[in-house]
Design a protein around this motif. Structure first.
Motif, PDB file in Angstrom:
ATOM      1  N   THR A 194      -1.387  13.790 -17.042  1.00 17.97           N
ATOM      2  CA  THR A 194      -0.415  12.717 -16.813  1.00 17.97           C
ATOM      3  C   THR A 194      -1.073  11.522 -16.122  1.00 17.97           C
ATOM      4  O   THR A 194      -0.707  10.369 -16.382  1.00 17.97           O
ATOM      5  N   ALA A 195      -2.048  11.809 -15.260  1.00 17.16           N
ATOM      6  CA  ALA A 195      -2.753  10.716 -14.586  1.00 17.16           C
ATOM      7  C   ALA A 195      -3.540   9.879 -15.596  1.00 17.16           C
ATOM      8  O   ALA A 195      -3.669   8.662 -15.442  1.00 17.16           O
ATOM      9  N   GLU A 252      -2.560   9.575 -18.789  1.00 12.71           N
ATOM     10  CA  GLU A 252      -1.526   8.837 -19.520  1.00 12.71           C
ATOM     11  C   GLU A 252      -1.088   7.604 -18.741  1.00 12.71           C
ATOM     12  O   GLU A 252      -0.802   6.553 -19.315  1.00 12.71           O
ATOM     13  N   LEU A 253      -1.058   7.765 -17.424  1.00 14.91           N
ATOM     14  CA  LEU A 253      -0.712   6.614 -16.582  1.00 14.91           C
ATOM     15  C   LEU A 253      -1.704   5.479 -16.821  1.00 14.91           C
ATOM     16  O   LEU A 253      -1.320   4.310 -16.968  1.00 14.91           O
ATOM     17  N   MET A 254      -2.989   5.832 -16.912  1.00 21.28           N
ATOM     18  CA  MET A 254      -4.014   4.830 -17.171  1.00 21.28           C
ATOM     19  C   MET A 254      -3.821   4.189 -18.549  1.00 21.28           C
ATOM     20  O   MET A 254      -3.989   2.984 -18.701  1.00 21.28           O
ATOM     21  N   TYR A 255      -3.467   5.015 -19.537  1.00 28.34           N
ATOM     22  CA  TYR A 255      -3.192   4.466 -20.876  1.00 28.34           C
ATOM     23  C   TYR A 255      -2.074   3.431 -20.802  1.00 28.34           C
ATOM     24  O   TYR A 255      -2.135   2.395 -21.454  1.00 28.34           O
TER      25      TYR A 255
END
Lengths: 258, 269
Positions: B157-158, B160-163
């Protein structure tokens, strides 16, 4: 905060099929919906209804196997690359090695904003979510509710046109959750972005939204769209009004095959 | 400080332990020498006061030779750690590189150092280079393995946060994967540091001119008359290993103080 374009999310017969070696799961089937600019909508449904999948499709974290998605007239990918999204996940996903202020600062570092500008923005965001006194703390020093407020501030840092929230308060206790619901509405009234809010709580979706998209499971599909006519600003007292209970009853009735 | 404070201090048990151990050791030494009258009793359990005396006499020699070992071990350690970290990054970027290199990395660890050290020494005929290479060789693997695990430990998820921020791949490494890999990197470094020192000493046993290992070997050959000096070199060797470990731990505290292990002290005050 300014809105340059008119962001609206448009889903056209979107389906999502997950395939593993032996099984196929149709997570989302033929969902068509429209979200207006500045609107607060909820995707509501039990687990397995594909609400998180839909949000992830909107966020361009996954691509639908069928159908089309347009965000402000362009693809979801283009919208993501144009940094139009702010996402709040179910867990706060704060970086342990960063203090509260540094976590909020993270997206601003990506866009190469000047340091002095960043500081002003971070301070404004801390004020917005009411965590000015905690900016020097590390995430583990905060309660779950505070951590999620940091995550909201971080999501809002780039002044996104669209705020995507995936069950952000589901891990919190009822009292904290209701308090944060109210706080979220107050934040939203200040930033004016479009919000897509995923939840499995009927009352939460009613309290927050302009419209509730009710999804049914197996396969995940859109069963109904409920307009929430409660006036704004919403207050905690409204939760006890006859209208509120009527809306709960309406939404319960609209579920299929649960 | 009154008696109560001394007794409840958290160092008190440590002091009691160390003191108790010294007394037992001295007594055993005396017992072995004068009661049992064992042959070469002092080689087995030497008097501590004799060792202390040796340190006062030959402290400088021990220091100079220890420094030679330690500085070469340190260079090799840095070299091995850098290469290990680099390989971990490459392996985390590409499954292909991992599949290509990982079996060889494991196979390299199967070669006994005891056999490798004289080979390396034979090739380069330079004890400094041999020490550095062996120390680096030992360091490389635990660092690469733990760093890779650290890089992989990142919460999806971390990422995905960057994405969602439209972060470039190198940004994801710089802002997320590297910081998240620091605990893994440091556990690798902490394993490797004392091993690097041991490796350097091992090379010295193969016929170097200086270093604590050389001193160790010579005094072993000279027999009972050099017994205390031999024991002193062993103590210095152990001390170098401990120092290397503590040094890495200290750096970890400074570089990555946010880890759960370090939190309790923050909560006490």
């Amino acid at each position: 905060m300014s809105l340059v374009n008119t962001p609206e999310i448009k889903l056209e017969r979107v389906s999502m099929l997950y395939q593993t070696d032996s099984t196929e799961v149709l997570a989302v089937q033929d969902v068509t919906l429209d979200i207006k600019q500045g609107e607060f909508v909820s995707l509501l449904g039990p687990s397995g209804c594909g609400k998180t999948t839909l949000l992830r499709i909107m966020a361009d974290l996954i691509q639908p196997t069928n159908g089309e998605i347009k965000v402000a007239g362009e693809s979801a990918r283009a919208a993501r690359l144009a940094q139009k999204y702010g996402i709040v996940f179910q867990s706060p996903v704060l970086y342990d090695w960063r203090k509260v202020k540094q976590n909020i600062n993270l997206p601003l570092e990506m866009i190469g904003m000047k340091k002095s500008e960043r500081e002003d923005r971070v301070n404004a965001l801390l004020e917005l979510v009411g965590l000015e006194d905690f900016k020097e703390k590390y995430p583990w020093q905060l309660s779950g509710g505070m951590q999620q407020r940091v995550a909201i501030a971080r999501a809002l840092a780039m002044e996104p046109e669209i705020l995507l929230m995936d069950e952000p308060f589901s891990a919190l206790d009822e009292f904290t959750r209701e308090h944060l619901n109210e706080e979220l509405l107050s934040i939203w009234s200040k930033v004016g972005s479009t919000v897509v809010f995923v939840t499995h709580s009927i009352s939460e979706s009613i309290f927050l939204s302009d419209r509730v998209f009710v999804l049914s499971p197996h396969p995940g599909r859109l069963s109904s769209v409920v307009d929430i006519t409660l006036p704004r600003p919403r207050t905690q007292e409204m939760r006890n009004s006859p209208e509120f209970f009527q809306l709960i009853a309406d939404i319960r009735d609209s579920f299929e095959g649960v | 400080m009154n008696v109560q404070n001394v007794l409840s201090s958290r160092y008190f048990p440590v002091v009691v332990w160390v003191f108790g151990l010294l007394v037992v050791w001295e007594f055993s030494s005396w017992f072995l020498l004068h009661v049992v009258e064992a042959s070469m009793a002092q080689s087995k359990i030497p008097y501590i006061h004799e060792l202390v005396y040796t340190f006062t006499q030959y402290g400088y020699t021990l220091f100079v030779e220890g420094k030679a070992t330690f500085s070469n071990a340190a260079i090799g350690f840095l070299l091995g750690a850098t290469l290990g970290g680099l390989l971990a990054v490459l392996m985390s970027i590409s499954k292909w590189i991992e599949q290509l290199t990982f079996p060889y990395a494991i196979a390299s660890q199967m070669i006994p150092i005891l056999g490798l050290a004289p080979i390396v020494y034979g090739i380069f005929r330079d004890e400094q280079i041999a020490r550095i290479l062996i120390a680096g060789y030992i360091t490389f693997f635990p660092v690469a393995l733990n760093m890779l695990r650290g890089l992989r430990s990142v919460d999806p998820t971390a990422v995905e946060l960057m994405y969602s921020f439209a972060a470039k791949p190198w940004m994801i490494y710089w802002k997320l994967r590297f910081p998240a890999a620091l605990p893994g990197l440091f556990s690798g470094l902490k394993i490797a540091a004392p091993l690097a020192v041991t490796g350097a000493i091992l090379v010295e046993l193969m016929g170097a001119q200086n270093g604590i290992g050389v001193l160790m070997l010579r005094n072993l050959y000279y027999g009972p008359s050099h017994n205390y000096m031999f024991w002193s070199t062993v103590i210095v060797g152990a001390f170098l290993g401990v120092v290397s470990y503590l040094l890495i731990s200290l750096i970890e505290r400074i570089v990555a103080p946010w880890q759960p292990d370090f939190r309790s002290s923050g909560g006490d005050d």
